[in-house]
Design a protein around this motif. Structure first.
Motif, mmCIF file in Angstrom:
data_model
loop_
_atom_site.group_PDB
_atom_site.id
_atom_site.type_symbol
_atom_site.label_atom_id
_atom_site.label_comp_id
_atom_site.label_asym_id
_atom_site.label_seq_id
_atom_site.Cartn_x
_atom_site.Cartn_y
_atom_site.Cartn_z
ATOM 1 N N ASP A 105 8.650 3.167 -5.782
ATOM 2 C CA ASP A 105 8.707 4.243 -6.524
ATOM 3 C C ASP A 105 8.985 5.533 -5.803
ATOM 4 N N ARG A 106 9.521 6.748 -6.405
ATOM 5 C CA ARG A 106 9.696 7.842 -5.373
ATOM 6 C C ARG A 106 8.572 8.393 -4.956
ATOM 7 N N GLU A 107 7.487 8.563 -6.009
ATOM 8 C CA GLU A 107 6.166 9.232 -5.601
ATOM 9 C C GLU A 107 5.341 8.371 -4.265
ATOM 10 N N LYS A 108 5.456 7.205 -4.492
ATOM 11 C CA LYS A 108 4.935 6.402 -3.430
ATOM 12 C C LYS A 108 5.697 6.637 -2.095
ATOM 13 N N ARG A 109 6.887 6.540 -2.348
ATOM 14 C CA ARG A 109 7.947 6.430 -1.288
ATOM 15 C C ARG A 109 7.513 7.816 -0.383
ATOM 16 N N GLU A 110 7.737 8.951 -1.129
ATOM 17 C CA GLU A 110 7.332 10.385 -0.646
ATOM 18 C C GLU A 110 6.081 10.453 0.414
ATOM 19 N N ALA A 111 5.112 9.721 -0.505
ATOM 20 C CA ALA A 111 3.669 10.059 0.148
ATOM 21 C C ALA A 111 3.599 8.957 1.505
ATOM 22 N N ARG A 112 4.427 7.847 1.379
ATOM 23 C CA ARG A 112 4.301 6.951 2.569
ATOM 24 C C ARG A 112 5.207 7.688 3.669
ATOM 25 N N THR A 113 6.097 8.207 3.373
ATOM 26 C CA THR A 113 6.969 8.891 4.513
ATOM 27 C C THR A 113 6.145 9.992 4.942
ATOM 28 N N ARG A 114 5.519 10.767 4.422
ATOM 29 C CA ARG A 114 4.784 11.917 4.864
ATOM 30 C C ARG A 114 3.547 11.281 5.792
ATOM 31 N N GLU A 115 3.034 10.188 5.317
ATOM 32 C CA GLU A 115 1.952 9.845 6.222
ATOM 33 C C GLU A 115 2.462 9.201 7.635
ATOM 34 N N TYR A 116 3.673 8.501 7.510
ATOM 35 C CA TYR A 116 4.126 8.191 8.900
ATOM 36 C C TYR A 116 4.842 9.291 9.716
ATOM 37 N N LEU A 117 5.229 10.124 9.151
ATOM 38 C CA LEU A 117 5.895 11.458 9.965
ATOM 39 C C LEU A 117 4.544 12.117 10.502
#
Length: 350
Positions: A105-117
């Motif tokens: 889902d979008r919220e988890k996706r955005e959090a995961r993206t920020r984590e790995y960036l």
């Protein structure tokens, strides 16, 4: 074991690419797959990733046979040699692309993206596009994209290829840091010996489609199992000698009888063997040295100034050439010298 290759073999029509390749990787291990171009490294990467069905053998992930599974069912991520970022997407969109495909889902996706960036120190470039990034930044985005799905295995296929030396070393250090922090099981594919030695917990050295040696980098460097590993994993000098006794192993090299303790070869007495020694283990003198070393008289045929060292080539009286690393002032060209080979640094092959 996280990843196991069991007797992997693949042929392209009548040409054999890899033959009976077997090795395993433990969880969190970084293994370097090292070898020259055409040795089968890319074929193995494609087989592990699921882009190629091997002719024979198996690929196992966490004990399960995945040989026939498609890539999307393997939980394996790949950073390819050539850049594969989508030019029309931002950095964050590129990293999130695989997560969206997995249905996150979008919220988890955005959090995961920020984590790995954050992990690759590119959080401030999240809205940039690939055309605005340097070569090293693009590689780091691809690394973040590959890690974001939290794969069982990360495949790095020549990720440092084409980078200038300074950027290459910096990105190599970055890969080491990221791998330590994520503890992801990683297969690092390269033809560069220095990169492989610097990054890997263990090395799998390939030659002509087969495994030439497996072990820790320092172990393979100091005690290579084959002449190929000796010559490919660093620089090597090779000298022919004759086996005069098997118990203890005794050879005749340059007219000297040498006992090589703890060494064994599958060669009859009187047969020819090959003695290997690294250029940095040799030394130059103007007179013969002590009896614990082999002394080979010769003439300096070439001197190359490499800044931190000199490479001195000596043609011995038997006609063989030896490369010697020298840090002090080198001898003059055409001068007569003696090359000393410490017995403890000699490795013998059939």
């Amino acid at each position: 074991m996280t990843l196991e290759l069991d007797g992997l073999t693949h042929r392209y029509e009548d040409e054999s690419a890899v033959r009976e390749v077997s090795f395993a990787m433990e969880s969190g291990e970084l293994v370097g797959l090292l070898g020259p171009s055409g040795c089968g490294k890319t074929t193995l990467v494609q087989a592990v990733a699921g882009h190629l069905r091997p002719t024979a053998g198996r690929v196992l992930l966490r004990g399960d046979d995945v040989t026939d599974l498609p890539p999307e069912q393997r939980h394996v991520s790949v950073v390819f040699q050539r850049p594969t970022l989508y030019p029309h997407m931002s950095v964050s969109e590129n990293v999130a692309y695989g997560l969206a495909a997995d249905g996150m889902d979008r919220e988890k996706r955005e959090a995961r993206t920020r984590e790995y960036l954050d992990l690759v120190d590119l959080a401030d470039q999240s809205d940039s596009h690939p055309s605005e990034l340097s070569g090293g930044q693009k590689r780091r985005v691809e690394l973040a994209r590959a890690l974001a799905p939290q794969p069982d295995v990360l495949l790095l296929d020549e990720p440092l290829s084409g980078l200038d030396p300074t950027l290459r070393e910096r990105l190599r250090d970055e890969i080491a840091r990221v791998q330590r922090e994520t503890d992801v099981t990683t297969l690092f594919v390269t033809h560069d010996q220095e990169d492989a030695m610097a990054l890997s917990d263990r090395l799998v050295v390939m030659n002509e489609g087969t495994v030439a040696g497996i072990g820790r980098p320092r172990q393979l460097y100091e005690a290579p199992p084959t002449p190929f590993v000796a010559s490919f994993l660093g620089r090597s000098n090779a000298l022919r000698a004759m086996l005069t006794s098997r118990d203890p192993l005794t050879v005749n090299l340059a007219g000297k009888s040498l006992i090589l303790d703890g060494t064994d070869v599958d060669c009859p007495e009187g047969g020819d063997i090959l003695c290997h020694v690294r250029p940095e283990d040799l030394s130059l003198h103007s007179v013969d040295t002590d009896e614990s070393e082999v002394s080979l008289p010769g003439t300096v045929s070439r001197v190359v100034d490499l800044g931190r060292r000199y490479d001195v080539t000596v043609r011995t009286q038997t006609g063989e050439e030896l490369l010697v690393e020298v840090t002090a002032q080198p001898p003059d060209l055409d001068s007569d010298v003696v090359v000393s080979l410490p017995v403890e640094y000699i490795t013998v092959f059939d």
